[in-house]
Scaffold this motif. Structure first.
Motif, PDB file in Angstrom:
ATOM      1  N   MET A  16       0.831  -1.198   0.000  1.00 16.85           N
ATOM      2  CA  MET A  16       0.000   0.000   0.000  1.00 16.85           C
ATOM      3  C   MET A  16       0.873   1.259   0.000  1.00 16.85           C
ATOM      4  O   MET A  16       0.606   2.208  -0.739  1.00 16.85           O
ATOM      5  N   LEU A  17       1.904   1.249   0.812  1.00 18.60           N
ATOM      6  CA  LEU A  17       2.809   2.398   0.883  1.00 18.60           C
ATOM      7  C   LEU A  17       3.487   2.628  -0.466  1.00 18.60           C
ATOM      8  O   LEU A  17       3.580   3.760  -0.942  1.00 18.60           O
ATOM      9  N   LYS A  18       3.939   1.562  -1.097  1.00 22.32           N
ATOM     10  CA  LYS A  18       4.595   1.688  -2.404  1.00 22.32           C
ATOM     11  C   LYS A  18       3.624   2.196  -3.468  1.00 22.32           C
ATOM     12  O   LYS A  18       4.023   2.882  -4.404  1.00 22.32           O
ATOM     13  N   TYR A  19       2.354   1.861  -3.320  1.00 26.77           N
ATOM     14  CA  TYR A  19       1.339   2.349  -4.249  1.00 26.77           C
ATOM     15  C   TYR A  19       1.093   3.853  -4.057  1.00 26.77           C
ATOM     16  O   TYR A  19       0.907   4.583  -5.019  1.00 26.77           O
ATOM     17  N   LEU A  20       1.134   4.298  -2.803  1.00 23.66           N
ATOM     18  CA  LEU A  20       0.807   5.687  -2.496  1.00 23.66           C
ATOM     19  C   LEU A  20       1.925   6.682  -2.806  1.00 23.66           C
ATOM     20  O   LEU A  20       1.654   7.832  -3.136  1.00 23.66           O
ATOM     21  N   ILE A  21       3.167   6.255  -2.654  1.00 22.60           N
ATOM     22  CA  ILE A  21       4.270   7.201  -2.856  1.00 22.60           C
ATOM     23  C   ILE A  21       5.284   6.657  -3.854  1.00 22.60           C
ATOM     24  O   ILE A  21       5.428   5.453  -4.023  1.00 22.60           O
ATOM     25  N   ASP A  22       5.986   7.576  -4.480  1.00 18.80           N
ATOM     26  CA  ASP A  22       7.014   7.224  -5.457  1.00 18.80           C
ATOM     27  C   ASP A  22       8.272   6.735  -4.754  1.00 18.80           C
ATOM     28  O   ASP A  22       8.513   7.041  -3.592  1.00 18.80           O
ATOM     29  N   ASP A  23       9.096   6.029  -5.500  1.00 17.62           N
ATOM     30  CA  ASP A  23      10.326   5.467  -4.939  1.00 17.62           C
ATOM     31  C   ASP A  23      11.243   6.527  -4.332  1.00 17.62           C
ATOM     32  O   ASP A  23      11.850   6.306  -3.303  1.00 17.62           O
ATOM     33  N   GLU A  24      11.332   7.697  -4.981  1.00 18.06           N
ATOM     34  CA  GLU A  24      12.228   8.723  -4.449  1.00 18.06           C
ATOM     35  C   GLU A  24      11.691   9.354  -3.163  1.00 18.06           C
ATOM     36  O   GLU A  24      12.444   9.894  -2.366  1.00 18.06           O
ATOM     37  N   GLU A  25      10.394   9.265  -2.929  1.00 15.53           N
ATOM     38  CA  GLU A  25       9.796   9.811  -1.709  1.00 15.53           C
ATOM     39  C   GLU A  25       9.845   8.826  -0.549  1.00 15.53           C
ATOM     40  O   GLU A  25       9.670   9.213   0.601  1.00 15.53           O
ATOM     41  N   ILE A  26      10.082   7.557  -0.832  1.00 15.17           N
ATOM     42  CA  ILE A  26      10.054   6.537   0.213  1.00 15.17           C
ATOM     43  C   ILE A  26      11.096   6.821   1.282  1.00 15.17           C
ATOM     44  O   ILE A  26      10.794   6.785   2.468  1.00 15.17           O
ATOM     45  N   GLU A  27      12.323   7.120   0.872  1.00 20.19           N
ATOM     46  CA  GLU A  27      13.372   7.370   1.863  1.00 20.19           C
ATOM     47  C   GLU A  27      13.046   8.575   2.730  1.00 20.19           C
ATOM     48  O   GLU A  27      13.333   8.582   3.925  1.00 20.19           O
ATOM     49  N   LYS A  28      12.441   9.595   2.154  1.00 18.02           N
ATOM     50  CA  LYS A  28      12.104  10.803   2.895  1.00 18.02           C
ATOM     51  C   LYS A  28      10.972  10.549   3.885  1.00 18.02           C
ATOM     52  O   LYS A  28      11.044  10.951   5.043  1.00 18.02           O
ATOM     53  N   ASN A  29       9.930   9.856   3.451  1.00 15.91           N
ATOM     54  CA  ASN A  29       8.743   9.653   4.274  1.00 15.91           C
ATOM     55  C   ASN A  29       8.827   8.462   5.223  1.00 15.91           C
ATOM     56  O   ASN A  29       8.065   8.388   6.180  1.00 15.91           O
ATOM     57  N   CYS A  30       9.714   7.528   4.946  1.00 16.72           N
ATOM     58  CA  CYS A  30       9.723   6.262   5.685  1.00 16.72           C
ATOM     59  C   CYS A  30      10.956   6.068   6.551  1.00 16.72           C
ATOM     60  O   CYS A  30      11.363   4.936   6.796  1.00 16.72           O
ATOM     61  N   LYS A  31      11.544   7.128   7.038  1.00 20.10           N
ATOM     62  CA  LYS A  31      12.763   7.004   7.847  1.00 20.10           C
ATOM     63  C   LYS A  31      12.535   6.133   9.076  1.00 20.10           C
ATOM     64  O   LYS A  31      13.378   5.313   9.426  1.00 20.10           O
ATOM     65  N   ASP A  32      11.384   6.310   9.741  1.00 19.76           N
ATOM     66  CA  ASP A  32      11.103   5.526  10.946  1.00 19.76           C
ATOM     67  C   ASP A  32      10.994   4.035  10.624  1.00 19.76           C
ATOM     68  O   ASP A  32      11.538   3.200  11.342  1.00 19.76           O
ATOM     69  N   TYR A  33      10.309   3.719   9.531  1.00 21.92           N
ATOM     70  CA  TYR A  33      10.157   2.307   9.149  1.00 21.92           C
ATOM     71  C   TYR A  33      11.494   1.714   8.718  1.00 21.92           C
ATOM     72  O   TYR A  33      11.849   0.604   9.129  1.00 21.92           O
ATOM     73  N   ILE A  34      12.241   2.443   7.928  1.00 22.61           N
ATOM     74  CA  ILE A  34      13.534   1.947   7.445  1.00 22.61           C
ATOM     75  C   ILE A  34      14.493   1.719   8.607  1.00 22.61           C
ATOM     76  O   ILE A  34      15.249   0.747   8.624  1.00 22.61           O
ATOM     77  N   SER A  35      14.429   2.583   9.616  1.00 22.65           N
ATOM     78  CA  SER A  35      15.332   2.447  10.768  1.00 22.65           C
ATOM     79  C   SER A  35      15.047   1.194  11.601  1.00 22.65           C
ATOM     80  O   SER A  35      15.909   0.741  12.349  1.00 22.65           O
ATOM     81  N   LEU A  36      13.843   0.629  11.472  1.00 24.51           N
ATOM     82  CA  LEU A  36      13.524  -0.605  12.200  1.00 24.51           C
ATOM     83  C   LEU A  36      14.316  -1.796  11.667  1.00 24.51           C
ATOM     84  O   LEU A  36      14.541  -2.770  12.381  1.00 24.51           O
ATOM     85  N   LYS A  37      14.697  -1.722  10.401  1.00 24.53           N
ATOM     86  CA  LYS A  37      15.431  -2.807   9.736  1.00 24.53           C
ATOM     87  C   LYS A  37      14.691  -4.140   9.834  1.00 24.53           C
ATOM     88  O   LYS A  37      15.260  -5.176  10.166  1.00 24.53           O
ATOM     89  N   ILE A  38      13.392  -4.083   9.567  1.00 25.56           N
ATOM     90  CA  ILE A  38      12.570  -5.288   9.526  1.00 25.56           C
ATOM     91  C   ILE A  38      11.651  -5.194   8.306  1.00 25.56           C
ATOM     92  O   ILE A  38      11.069  -4.151   8.038  1.00 25.56           O
ATOM     93  N   ASN A  39      11.584  -6.281   7.578  1.00 23.95           N
ATOM     94  CA  ASN A  39      10.723  -6.385   6.409  1.00 23.95           C
ATOM     95  C   ASN A  39       9.806  -7.593   6.593  1.00 23.95           C
ATOM     96  O   ASN A  39      10.078  -8.468   7.423  1.00 23.95           O
ATOM     97  N   PRO A  40       8.725  -7.670   5.822  1.00 23.07           N
ATOM     98  CA  PRO A  40       7.816  -8.804   5.968  1.00 23.07           C
ATOM     99  C   PRO A  40       8.481 -10.164   5.773  1.00 23.07           C
ATOM    100  O   PRO A  40       8.062 -11.149   6.371  1.00 23.07           O
ATOM    101  N   HIS A  41       9.525 -10.224   4.962  1.00 22.03           N
ATOM    102  CA  HIS A  41      10.174 -11.520   4.733  1.00 22.03           C
ATOM    103  C   HIS A  41      11.095 -11.931   5.883  1.00 22.03           C
ATOM    104  O   HIS A  41      11.643 -13.029   5.859  1.00 22.03           O
ATOM    105  N   HIS A  42      11.252 -11.109   6.893  1.00 21.90           N
ATOM    106  CA  HIS A  42      12.051 -11.461   8.071  1.00 21.90           C
ATOM    107  C   HIS A  42      11.195 -12.274   9.046  1.00 21.90           C
ATOM    108  O   HIS A  42      10.796 -11.791  10.103  1.00 21.90           O
ATOM    109  N   ILE A  43      10.953 -13.510   8.696  1.00 21.92           N
ATOM    110  CA  ILE A  43      10.047 -14.346   9.491  1.00 21.92           C
ATOM    111  C   ILE A  43      10.655 -14.761  10.827  1.00 21.92           C
ATOM    112  O   ILE A  43       9.938 -15.178  11.728  1.00 21.92           O
ATOM    113  N   HIS A  44      11.968 -14.624  10.970  1.00 22.22           N
ATOM    114  CA  HIS A  44      12.627 -14.997  12.226  1.00 22.22           C
ATOM    115  C   HIS A  44      12.448 -13.932  13.304  1.00 22.22           C
ATOM    116  O   HIS A  44      12.717 -14.195  14.467  1.00 22.22           O
TER     117      HIS A  44
END
Length: 95
Positions: A16-44
């Motif tokens: 949903m986030l990728k649909y709403l914003i462009d790739d170049e805006e992701i780093e600007k808007n998603c600093k908090d999420y990126i700093s978590l260093k967790i993605n859905p494929h991190h099942i561990h």
């Protein structure tokens, strides 16, 4: 909610986030999420860590939508999500 269901919600919110914003805006808007260093494929990772990621994504999405359409989302939504993020951090620290 089971962990595998949380991972599915996590993945949906990333799409949903990728649909709403462009790739170049992701780093600007998603600093908090990126700093978590967790993605859905991190099942561990723990259920609480995915839960926090979900709340951070929800907050980011609500802010993006509010910026695109002012007045569409009340400001207290962001504040409530902040509270949920803080509670989840406590869960992670106790685990």
């Amino acid at each position: 909610m089971y962990k595998d269901e949380m991972i599915q919600v996590h993945q949906f919110l990333v799409y949903m986030l990728k649909y709403l914003i462009d790739d170049e805006e992701i780093e600007k808007n998603c600093k908090d999420y990126i700093s978590l260093k967790i993605n859905p494929h991190h099942i561990h990772r723990t259920k609480a860590e995915h839960k926090k990621a979900i709340f951070v994504l929800c907050k980011t999405i609500s802010e993006v939508v509010a910026n695109k359409d002012p007045g569409s989302i009340p400001p207290n939504v962001s504040n409530t999500l902040d509270d949920l993020i803080k509670r989840t951090e406590k869960e992670i620290n106790y685990a």
